[in-house]
Enzyme design. Structure first.
Site, PDB file in Angstrom:
ATOM      1  N   ASP A  67       0.803  -1.217   0.000  1.00 34.71           N
ATOM      2  CA  ASP A  67       0.000   0.000   0.000  1.00 34.71           C
ATOM      3  C   ASP A  67       0.840   1.273   0.000  1.00 34.71           C
ATOM      4  OD1 ASP A  67       0.881  -0.593   2.569  1.00 34.71           O
ATOM      5  OD2 ASP A  67      -1.092  -1.030   3.349  1.00 34.71           O
ATOM      6  N   ASN A 136      -7.989  -3.233  13.964  1.00 30.85           N
ATOM      7  CA  ASN A 136      -9.366  -3.508  13.546  1.00 30.85           C
ATOM      8  C   ASN A 136      -9.445  -4.661  12.543  1.00 30.85           C
ATOM      9  OD1 ASN A 136      -8.297  -2.389  11.262  1.00 30.85           O
ATOM     10  ND2 ASN A 136      -9.771  -0.715  11.086  1.00 30.85           N
ATOM     11  N   HIS A 138      -7.533  -4.974   9.848  1.00 36.10           N
ATOM     12  CA  HIS A 138      -7.189  -4.680   8.455  1.00 36.10           C
ATOM     13  C   HIS A 138      -5.899  -5.389   8.054  1.00 36.10           C
ATOM     14  CE1 HIS A 138      -4.976  -0.747   9.749  1.00 36.10           C
ATOM     15  NE2 HIS A 138      -4.064  -1.634   9.404  1.00 36.10           N
ATOM     16  N   GLU A 143      -9.916  -2.093   5.018  1.00 32.29           N
ATOM     17  CA  GLU A 143     -10.604  -1.815   6.275  1.00 32.29           C
ATOM     18  C   GLU A 143     -11.855  -2.700   6.410  1.00 32.29           C
ATOM     19  OE1 GLU A 143      -9.000  -0.202   8.308  1.00 32.29           O
ATOM     20  OE2 GLU A 143      -8.285   1.749   7.632  1.00 32.29           O
TER      21      GLU A 143
HETATM   22  C1  F6R Z   1       1.322  -1.639   6.127  1.00 30.75           C
HETATM   23  C2  F6R Z   1       0.032  -2.284   6.206  1.00 30.75           C
HETATM   24  C3  F6R Z   1      -0.780  -2.345   7.459  1.00 30.75           C
HETATM   25  C4  F6R Z   1       0.033  -2.714   8.696  1.00 30.75           C
HETATM   26  C5  F6R Z   1      -0.857  -2.732   9.938  1.00 30.75           C
HETATM   27  C6  F6R Z   1      -0.067  -3.034  11.195  1.00 30.75           C
HETATM   28  O1  F6R Z   1       1.863  -1.750   4.840  1.00 30.75           O
HETATM   29  O2  F6R Z   1      -0.399  -2.755   5.201  1.00 30.75           O
HETATM   30  O3  F6R Z   1      -1.812  -3.289   7.270  1.00 30.75           O
HETATM   31  O4  F6R Z   1       0.622  -3.972   8.510  1.00 30.75           O
HETATM   32  O5  F6R Z   1      -1.462  -1.481  10.077  1.00 30.75           O
HETATM   33  O6  F6R Z   1       0.835  -1.995  11.430  1.00 30.75           O
HETATM   34  P1  F6R Z   1       1.944  -2.071  12.573  1.00 30.75           P
HETATM   35  O7  F6R Z   1       2.921  -3.115  12.152  1.00 30.75           O
HETATM   36  O8  F6R Z   1       2.557  -0.686  12.582  1.00 30.75           O
HETATM   37  O9  F6R Z   1       1.239  -2.410  13.835  1.00 30.75           O
END
Ligand code: F6R
Length: 241
Positions: A67, A136, A138, A143
């Site tokens: 992303d 959440n 994701h 989302e």
């Molecule tokens: C990042 C991504 C997100 C993160 C998720 C967890 O490229 O796609 O899905 O993997 O938000 O983030 P952290 O590792 O910062 O807790």
């Protein structure tokens, strides 16, 4: 889903590094799907060490990140392109033209998403996708409520996601409201998925991921239906299982 229980974050990073290293040694020309955020930072450090020791080369690897924020250019320190350059790409021999992220400042974001899908297809799809887990549920920036067959697309970020990521920005107002993300359909086509989860604050999410029903309300739950997922989680993250 195979679960590898590790003591702590360092062990999680080591285990993940071993899996990616083996993949490179096995095929050489692997196609990786990569994530940003806090969780994979240790993995990237370990991969850099393996590269510096001469144990692996990324010369024939291709990578696709999950992303990118809409509106942030590659030289913006909060863009995911910048993160990847800093944390991994500038330290290894992965050729620039083999390291893909969606372009956050594309004139036509929908076309960018379409083209990104085509690039993944041309590369023969993803051999090994690294994922983190949002509070959440994701994955990527898919989302809650995202249909499971979505391909790469533009998303409105949840307020909870913007708040969770505000730690990287000067203020919550600076966190973009939209992102480009690989879809759940694209992620599910990966041949193997390695999901990394660390820390007590993710314990509820891990419980729902493993024991909850498969539902669009908790996007990561769809991973229960993939036949090759390895969850590497530390004791804190697994504390509510
Ligand atoms: C990042 C991504 C997100 C993160 C998720 C967890 O490229 O796609 O899905 O993997 O938000 O983030 P952290 O590792 O910062 O807790």
């Amino acid at each position: 889903m195979d679960i590898i229980r590790v003591k702590d974050y360092d062990e999680l990073s080591e285990k993940a590094c071993k899996i990616l290293t083996n993949e490179i040694k096995k095929s050489g020309s692997s196609v990786f799907g990569l994530a940003t955020g806090s969780t994979p930072e240790g993995l990237y450090q370990q991969l850099i060490e393996e590269y510096k020791k001469g144990n692996i080369s990324f010369a024939d690897v291709t990578s696709f990140n999950l992303d990118e924020y809409v509106g942030l250019a590659a030289d913006d320190p909060n863009s995911y392109r910048y993160y990847m350059d800093e944390k991994l790409f500038s330290h290894i021999d992965l050729p620039d033209e083999q390291a893909f992220l969606p372009n956050g400042i594309a004139d036509d974001p929908d076309k960018e998403c379409h083209d990104y899908e085509a690039l993944i297809k041309d590369a023969g799809y993803i051999d090994l996708q690294v994922l983190g887990l949002g509070l959440n549920g994701h994955i990527g920036f898919n989302e809650p409520g995202t249909p499971v067959d979505r391909r790469t697309h533009v998303v409105d970020l949840d307020e909870s996601t913007r708040e969770a990521n505000a730690r990287f920005f000067n203020s919550l107002d600076d966190v973009p409201k939209k992102a480009l993300t690989m879809g759940i359909g694209s992620i599910m086509e990966s041949k193997k998925i390695v999901l990394l989860v660390s820390g007590e604050k993710k314990a509820d999410a891990v419980k729902r991921l493993v024991n909850g029903e498969v539902s669009e309300d908790f996007p990561a739950s769809i991973l229960q239906k993939h036949n090759n997922v390895i969850l590497i989680a530390d004791e804190e993250a697994l504390s509510k299982l």
